[in-house]
Design an enzyme around this catalytic site. Structure first.
Site: not given
Ligand code: DAT
Ligand code: MG
Length: 149
Positions: A115, A9, A126, A57, A112, A91, A102, A85, A49
Site C-alpha cells: 500500500h 500487506k 494514514e 470488494f 497486491n 493497483t 506489484r 506510488r 480503507y
C-alpha cells in the site's frame, strides 16, 4: 520534506518480501522515518480503507488486510508520495509495469503486496492512524548530499 505512508500487506510478509521491498525504498534514497510490524483489526481496516467501505470488494479486502501481520512505515523525501506510488505500480498487478513492486511480485488485485498513500493529505491521515509523533524519527542522513543536489 514530504512524508508518505507505505505498508507491506500480509501477503508481502508471508512471502518473505519485507527486506526486498524496504531495500528498494532505501536504495532509491528515501529516508525511513518510522517502521513497525502490527496486525490490523477490523476497526483499523475500516479506518484505513474508509473510502472503500460499502464497495463490492470491501469485505474481501478487510479479510485480507487483517489476515496477518503487516509492516508499516513512513518514508520521507522529495515527492515521496507520488514516487512511492509509482514504485508500487498500478493497483491491479495485471497493469503494473515490470520493475514496479506489484509488477514484479504480484498477480491479482486482491493480493497486491503493498500500500502507498495516494496524496499528501491521505499520507498525513494514514500516518496518524499508525504512528504517534514520538514514533517518527527526525535525523540527518550523511548520504543526503549524494542524493539531493
Ligand atoms: P491502491 O491500493 O492502489 O491505492 P485503491 O485505494 O483503489 O488502490 O484500493 C485499495 C485496495 O483495494 C487495492 O490495493 C486492492 C483493493 N481493490 C481496489 N479495487 C479493487 C477491485 N476492483 N477489486 C478487488 N479489489 C480491489
Ligand atoms: Mg488507495
Amino acid at each position: 520534506m514530504e512524508r508518505t505512508y507505505v505498508m507491506i500487506k500480509p501477503d508481502g510478509v508471508q512471502r518473505n518480501l519485507v527486506g526486498e521491498i524496504i531495500s528498494r525504498f532505501e536504495k532509491k534514497g528515501f529516508k525511513i522515518a518510522g517502521l513497525k510490524m502490527l496486525q490490523l483489526d477490523r476497526a483499523m481496516a475500516e479506518k484505513h480503507y474508509k473510502e472503500h467501505i460499502g464497495k463490492p470488494f470491501f469485505e474481501a479486502l478487510a479479510a485480507y488486510i487483517t489476515s496477518g501481520p503487516v509492516v508499516a512505515m513512513v518514508l520521507e523525501g522529495k515527492d515521496v508520495v507520488s514516487t512511492a506510488r509509482a514504485m508500487n505500480g498500478a493497483t491491479n498487478p495485471a497493469n503494473s509495469g515490470a520493475g514496479t513492486i506489484r509488477g514484479d511480485y504480484a498477480i491479482e488485485v486482491g493480493r497486491n503486496v503493498i500500500h502507498g498513500s495516494d496524496s499528501v493529505e491521505s499520507a498525513a491521515r494514514e500516518i496518524g492512524i499508525y504512528f504517534t509523533e514520538k514514533e517518527l524519527c527526525e535525523y540527518q542522513m550523511v548520504l543526503d548530499r549524494w542524493i539531493y543536489e
